[in-house]
Every structure is written in structure tokens, then in C-alpha cells.
Write a protein that holds these residues in place. Structure first.
Motif, PDB file in Angstrom:
ATOM      1  N   GLU A   1     -28.076 -24.052-122.906  1.00 23.77           N
ATOM      2  CA  GLU A   1     -28.147 -22.648-123.306  1.00 23.77           C
ATOM      3  C   GLU A   1     -29.022 -22.398-124.534  1.00 23.77           C
ATOM      4  N   GLU A   2     -28.996 -23.303-125.482  1.00 18.05           N
ATOM      5  CA  GLU A   2     -29.681 -23.037-126.743  1.00 18.05           C
ATOM      6  C   GLU A   2     -31.037 -23.721-126.869  1.00 18.05           C
TER       7      GLU A   2
ATOM      8  N   THR B   1     -21.218 -16.490-120.944  1.00 26.54           N
ATOM      9  CA  THR B   1     -21.311 -17.613-121.870  1.00 26.54           C
ATOM     10  C   THR B   1     -19.956 -17.906-122.507  1.00 26.54           C
TER      11      THR B   1
ATOM     12  N   ASP C   1     -33.579 -21.555-123.875  1.00 22.04           N
ATOM     13  CA  ASP C   1     -34.028 -20.705-124.974  1.00 22.04           C
ATOM     14  C   ASP C   1     -33.662 -19.250-124.727  1.00 22.04           C
ATOM     15  N   ARG C   2     -32.412 -19.045-124.342  1.00 17.23           N
ATOM     16  CA  ARG C   2     -31.962 -17.687-124.046  1.00 17.23           C
ATOM     17  C   ARG C   2     -31.287 -17.082-125.261  1.00 17.23           C
ATOM     18  N   GLU C   3     -31.468 -15.826-125.402  1.00 21.64           N
ATOM     19  CA  GLU C   3     -30.696 -15.086-126.382  1.00 21.64           C
ATOM     20  C   GLU C   3     -29.812 -14.149-125.590  1.00 21.64           C
TER      21      GLU C   3
ATOM     22  N   SER D   1     -26.514 -31.594-130.048  1.00 16.41           N
ATOM     23  CA  SER D   1     -26.194 -31.954-128.671  1.00 16.41           C
ATOM     24  C   SER D   1     -26.317 -33.454-128.446  1.00 16.41           C
TER      25      SER D   1
ATOM     26  N   HIS E   1     -36.660 -19.960-135.597  1.00 14.69           N
ATOM     27  CA  HIS E   1     -36.245 -20.134-134.200  1.00 14.69           C
ATOM     28  C   HIS E   1     -36.456 -21.587-133.756  1.00 14.69           C
TER      29      HIS E   1
ATOM     30  N   TYR F   1     -29.904 -27.489-132.787  1.00 19.19           N
ATOM     31  CA  TYR F   1     -29.049 -27.501-131.591  1.00 19.19           C
ATOM     32  C   TYR F   1     -29.290 -28.759-130.756  1.00 19.19           C
TER      33      TYR F   1
ATOM     34  N   SER G   1     -33.891 -23.778-135.473  1.00 14.92           N
ATOM     35  CA  SER G   1     -32.579 -23.628-134.822  1.00 14.92           C
ATOM     36  C   SER G   1     -32.505 -24.464-133.557  1.00 14.92           C
ATOM     37  N   ARG G   2     -33.553 -24.416-132.763  1.00 16.16           N
ATOM     38  CA  ARG G   2     -33.567 -25.194-131.516  1.00 16.16           C
ATOM     39  C   ARG G   2     -33.502 -26.688-131.795  1.00 16.16           C
TER      40      ARG G   2
ATOM     41  N   LEU H   1     -24.668 -26.736-125.139  1.00  9.77           N
ATOM     42  CA  LEU H   1     -25.619 -26.481-126.221  1.00  9.77           C
ATOM     43  C   LEU H   1     -27.045 -26.769-125.786  1.00  9.77           C
TER      44      LEU H   1
END
Length: 164
Positions: free
Chosen positions: A75-76, A92, A80-82, A20, A9, A16, A12-13, A72
Motif C-alpha cells: 500500500e505505501e 484499507t 504509492d497510493r494515497e 516492511s 514523499h 515504509y 516516506s516511501r 505496508l
């Protein structure tokens, strides 16, 4: 297993965030290039119409790229939303498609002006692009209507997305 999931996780952040930042830098570079092209044309004593239309097209694309970068990051990375519900997914997807539709519309308008000043037989291409954009808007409206109607009928809690 939880530690692996948390590490992935975080990874991934970071990816992203890097994407961005890269998109933002590319967007800024595109705006600078557009300005330099117009400046070079002005210094060379060339007519500015074509270089300005090219510049407008480049700036429009750069703004679309910047919007994607902003999306990006917001939201990502920051939120940190799923996407846990259908409503969130619909919002979205709608936001992303609207960005694309606006960018394509502006680019089509630039093509219309360009074709109109160069060769009227070329107007068929921007007209076809505008027709496709119109279909995208209709498809998006249809999707929004169907998905929101389903959410109201079932209740948003009943339309949750599967856990990944």
C-alpha cells in the motif's frame, strides 16, 4: 515547495520500505525461534505439547507481523497510493483490522488449548480475549455498514478526504 514535497514523499516511501523489510526479517526470525524451541524440547526429551503450543503462538504472531509488513509494502511503497476517497480509506482500515482480528483469534485459541492442558481456572483469560475479539468484529461490521451506507447516499466522489 513542490521539490520539498517530492523529497519528503520519497523519504516516506524509503522509511515504509525499511520498516516492511525489518518486520519481514523479524517475522522470519520468530518462525525460526519457534522451530528451534520445539527442536530443543525434542532433543531434551521433554514433552512437546507445551513447546509446540508456544511455537504455534509465536508462528501466529509472526504471520500477523508478516501481514502488516506485506500491507505496508503493497500500500505505501509499491502502489504509492494515497487515500483520496472514503471508500479507499474504509477498505484499507478494514483490511488492517481483519489482519489484527485473525491474529488475535488464533492466539486466543492457542491460549485456550494451553489453559485447558495446564489449569482450567485459567480459561477465563482466553475466553475474555475471545469476547473482546467478538466485540471488535461487531464494531468493524458496524463501521463498514455505516460508512458504506454513507458512501452510497452521498456518492464516493462527494466523500473525499481532505488533501494533506
Amino acid at each position: 515547495m513542490k521539490r520539498t514535497s517530492a523529497a519528503y514523499h520519497l523519504f516516506s516511501r524509503v522509511i515504509y520500505a525499511l520498516a516492511s523489510i525489518a518486520l519481514t526479517l523479524i517475522s522470519i526470525a520468530m518462525i525460526v525461534v519457534a522451530g528451534l524451541d520445539v527442536w530443543d524440547s525434542a532433543r531434551a526429551g521433554e514433552p512437546l505439547t507445551h513447546s509446540m503450543l508456544d511455537g504455534i503462538g509465536l508462528v501466529v504472531v509472526s504471520l500477523a507481523v508478516l501481514d502488516v509488513a506485506k500491507y505496508l509494502m503493497e500500500e505505501e511503497v509499491l502502489r504509492d497510493r494515497e487515500l483520496r476517497s472514503a471508500t479507499e480509506a474504509r477498505k484499507t482500515l478494514t483490511k488492517f483490522l481483519v489482519i489484527i482480528i485473525i491474529a488475535l483469534t488464533l492466539e486466543a485459541l492457542v491460549f485456550v488449548f494451553k489453559a485447558g492442558s495446564e489449569d482450567l481456572t485459567l480459561l477465563i483469560y482466553p475466553a475474555a480475549l475471545l469476547a473482546m475479539i467478538s466485540l471488535m468484529v461487531v464494531a468493524l461490521a458496524f463501521y463498514m455498514r455505516i460508512s458504506s451506507k454513507t458512501e452510497k447516499q452521498l456518492g464516493d466522489d462527494d466523500v473525499s478526504l481532505p488533501e494533506s
